[in-house]
Write an enzyme that holds these catalytic residues in place. Structure first.
Site, short mmCIF file in Angstrom:
data_model
loop_
_atom_site.label_atom_id
_atom_site.label_comp_id
_atom_site.label_asym_id
_atom_site.label_seq_id
_atom_site.Cartn_x
_atom_site.Cartn_y
_atom_site.Cartn_z
N LEU A 52 0.80 -1.23 0.00
CA LEU A 52 0.00 0.00 0.00
C LEU A 52 0.83 1.28 0.00
O LEU A 52 0.29 2.37 0.14
CB LEU A 52 -1.00 0.01 1.17
CG LEU A 52 -1.89 -1.23 1.29
CD1 LEU A 52 -2.79 -1.11 2.51
CD2 LEU A 52 -2.69 -1.46 0.03
N CYS A 53 2.13 1.17 -0.15
CA CYS A 53 3.00 2.34 -0.22
C CYS A 53 3.01 2.84 -1.67
O CYS A 53 3.20 2.06 -2.60
CB CYS A 53 4.41 1.94 0.24
SG CYS A 53 5.49 3.31 0.58
N HIS A 54 2.81 4.14 -1.86
CA HIS A 54 2.77 4.70 -3.20
C HIS A 54 4.14 4.63 -3.88
O HIS A 54 5.15 4.94 -3.23
CB HIS A 54 2.34 6.17 -3.15
CG HIS A 54 0.91 6.37 -2.80
ND1 HIS A 54 0.47 6.40 -1.50
CD2 HIS A 54 -0.18 6.54 -3.58
CE1 HIS A 54 -0.84 6.60 -1.49
NE2 HIS A 54 -1.26 6.68 -2.73
N ASP A 108 25.06 -8.46 6.69
CA ASP A 108 25.28 -9.61 5.82
C ASP A 108 26.74 -9.77 5.43
O ASP A 108 27.30 -10.86 5.47
CB ASP A 108 24.42 -9.51 4.57
CG ASP A 108 24.61 -10.69 3.63
OD1 ASP A 108 24.46 -11.84 4.10
OD2 ASP A 108 24.95 -10.46 2.45
N MET A 162 8.97 6.57 4.44
CA MET A 162 9.16 5.12 4.26
C MET A 162 10.38 4.83 3.40
O MET A 162 11.11 3.86 3.65
CB MET A 162 7.91 4.47 3.65
CG MET A 162 6.70 4.52 4.56
SD MET A 162 6.98 3.89 6.22
CE MET A 162 7.45 2.21 5.88
N GLU A 163 10.65 5.67 2.41
CA GLU A 163 11.82 5.48 1.56
C GLU A 163 13.11 5.69 2.35
O GLU A 163 14.07 4.92 2.20
CB GLU A 163 11.74 6.41 0.35
CG GLU A 163 10.69 6.00 -0.67
CD GLU A 163 9.23 6.19 -0.24
OE1 GLU A 163 8.35 5.62 -0.90
OE2 GLU A 163 8.95 6.90 0.75
#
Length: 157
Positions: free
Chosen positions: A74-76, A127, A112-113
């Site tokens: 649901l993130c644009h 990692d 969010m980005e």
């Protein structure tokens, strides 16, 4: 940042941002990877057999910011105009501090980005170094500043 909308049937959907005014928006997120002093020195001296850990993590973070809508439901999808991922080696706390900045002109924010960029950069560091230091920790991933949109300028105190 995409807001989630729950309709009358309880179904999630992307929020319609088409009526929102376009504005310059920017977000800064930070986090850190803490490790043994020897691991930090290995990174600082470019002594890791896998190569330049910081540069690989930087590219991974930038790439992740661009793919955020593929990872977060649901993130644009956004047309980012700038993504930077910076690192500071903190010998006092034996941590690599990560800062990501994302910027665009658009109708929704880029928190969010920026968070995704920091998260994936931290995961990449982990990692690449887990064989020499499996006890590393990823800590404190958070938005520390945002600008633009309805809220204006906000900074974490």
């Amino acid at each position: 940042m995409a807001l989630t909308h729950i309709d009358k049937q309880g179904q999630a959907s992307m929020v319609d941002v088409s009526e929102k005014v376009q504005s310059q928006r920017q977000a800064v997120a930070q986090g850190r990877v803490c490790m043994k002093q020897e691991t930090l020195e290995l990174i600082a001296n470019h002594g890791h057999k896998k190569g330049d850990v910081i540069q690989v993590a930087r590219i991974a973070g930038i790439q992740a910011a661009k793919k955020t809508s593929d990872l977060i439901p649901l993130c644009h999808p956004l047309m980012l105009s700038k993504v930077s991922v910076d690192f500071e080696l903190n010998t006092e706390s034996s941590c690599v501090e990560i800062t990501a900045l994302c910027k665009l002109t658009g109708q929704t924010g880029v928190e969010m980005e920026a968070l995704t960029a920091v998260s994936v950069a931290a995961l990449t560091l982990f990692d690449m170094c887990k064989a020499v230091d499996p006890g590393m920790t990823i800590e404190g991933i958070q938005v520390v500043e945002k600008q633009g949109g309805k809220t204006g300028h906000w900074r974490k105190q």
